[in-house]
Write a protein that holds these residues in place. Sequence first.
Motif, PDB file in Angstrom:
ATOM      1  N   UNK A 169       0.827  -1.203   0.000  1.00  0.00           N
ATOM      2  CA  UNK A 169       0.000   0.000   0.000  1.00  0.00           C
ATOM      3  C   UNK A 169       0.866   1.260   0.000  1.00  0.00           C
ATOM      4  N   UNK A 170       1.875   1.286   0.875  1.00  0.00           N
ATOM      5  CA  UNK A 170       2.740   2.470   0.949  1.00  0.00           C
ATOM      6  C   UNK A 170       3.495   2.663  -0.363  1.00  0.00           C
ATOM      7  N   UNK A 171       3.987   1.562  -0.950  1.00  0.00           N
ATOM      8  CA  UNK A 171       4.710   1.677  -2.218  1.00  0.00           C
ATOM      9  C   UNK A 171       3.794   2.179  -3.327  1.00  0.00           C
ATOM     10  N   UNK A 172       2.550   1.697  -3.331  1.00  0.00           N
ATOM     11  CA  UNK A 172       1.615   2.143  -4.367  1.00  0.00           C
ATOM     12  C   UNK A 172       1.254   3.616  -4.211  1.00  0.00           C
ATOM     13  N   UNK A 173       1.304   4.132  -2.993  1.00  0.00           N
ATOM     14  CA  UNK A 173       0.939   5.533  -2.748  1.00  0.00           C
ATOM     15  C   UNK A 173       2.131   6.477  -2.782  1.00  0.00           C
TER      16      UNK A 173
END
Length: 603
Positions: free
Chosen positions: A315-319
Amino acid sequence: MFERLGRTMVRRRWWVIGLAVAFLAFGGIWGTRVFGSLTTGGFDDPAGQSSRAAARAEATLGRTGNDAVVLYTSPSTTVDDPTFKRAVTQTLQAFPHDVVTRTVTYWSTGSPALVSHDRHATYAVLTLAGDDEAQRGERLDGIESELAAPGLRTRVGGATTVDRDIRERVAADIAFAETISVPVLLVLLVIVFGSVAAASLPLAIGALAILGAFTALRGMTYLTDVSVFSVNVVTILGLGLAIDYGLFMVGRFREEIARGLGVEDAVARTMATAGRTVAVSGVTVAVSLAGLLIFPMSFLRSMGLGGLSAVLVAMVAALTVLPALLAALGPRVEAISVRRLIRRPPPALPQDEIAHGFWYRLAHSIMRRPVVYATGVLTVLLLAAAPFLRVEFGGIDPRVLPTSTESRVVSETVDRDFVRNSQVPIEAIVTSSDRAGLERYVDAVQVVDGVSAAEVTDRSGDVARVTIMYRGDPISPRSRDLVSRIRAVPAPPGGEALVGGETALLADQLDAVGDLLPWMALIIGGAGFVLLFLAFGSVVLPIKAIVMNILSLGASFGALVLIFQDGHLSGLLDFTPTGRWRRPSRSWSLRSCSGCRWTTRSS
């Protein structure tokens, strides 16, 4: 909020990409070493009777683990031949006490259980030094090549060997699966996105998610035991969610670019819409996985921790990283296009004509006949879930390894050619100062239906170990029921009897899971309902999502029962179904086998 984050990622894109590359390198070098620190244990409930029995036995009687079982075989001589005895005993006597703390052989105990039915084979049981599984594994690696006895065929099994083989197999299988799946996924993503540049972005996020979760898990190994099975959760969730999130983000970015927005505005708009969806999805999945943390067994907590790590990193990488990559590529996200190789460019049709495609027509057909479609789909899902009604839960044993693995061969050979279940008896750790009461307890256990024999095999002060042999598969429901019947036998007056062993451990594990499973379902269902309600402002949508999840999970569990319990497709998938319980073996007398696993002492 998400729009501001998107604009920040655009302006700091090269810093973000640089940090992501550094993190990938660190995860690839340091994080992947987690495989050497994982355990295959952690199935016991610390509060369970079997765990308390093991703790008391180790504190008062000493540790007697079957860490290494060394099988010696000769086609020409028997164990009665002096040369057979000399080859084995001289080999095993060479190991110092700080490596092998205890050795049990046929010649040291006189136990016929350690001799095969044809007397051409015997096995020695070694207890290795070390406070935990990792240390015992190191001891085994150091002596394994020296266990071979001259003139005899030597094969090594036992608990530590099986644990090591499972860890190595999981690591090798995951590497093999990734070798196959990543190229296939890349091809599919190229077909879906129409360009190599766009298709590579979800895979980049997947690599970050998996390596980031491995790094987190290795850090956790310094604080707690982490199960090897957490790795499967990491790879599946990390790659799967990365692809999902990549599809949301990249697809929306391309739409905004096609509408004529600049790169920064397109990224900001993508984050405000698809980015918000990614955040809601990630938090919902993470909260659901957190439900595993309520279980006392470390292998379930490990899967929860591994899943949480994979989801949060994805999630953090995608954001963060994905918006930075989109900003760096800009319109070049369409680079290396393969659309013309896959199909001809679509003809210039009015928008309303383009909309009337297959999916458009299917959606309208469903909306016109919702009851018909709902009934049909519900029927299929319920039929698929039906096998789950006869599920039989079990545990991990050497049968999870390929049939050619040496540790599994040793286990099956000992089970077939020697006294059945001699390595996995049920144990009762009895604390009582009344010797006559202890004898009456043993006599009462012997007459329990399913018990082959029972005898005191170790004693120290007021604590005694009663070894109980039985017929049947150690992880079968029948054997677990036997544990319950033995526990129902009254302890000696004023004393206590704790029933343990591998079968009792599995029974306690399943009881603990059964007790806490409703609470986990409540946590997942409640958290999912609240999060979806906050995200969409609707009561119906969360309820609908929960019902659909229950139906899809039921169908999945039904497939698991059909395949892994009943054994359908076992030939194609090359595995051994452990749901097919083996026939009970014949009864035997323990009276001639005292000390088959332990030396008897008294004080």
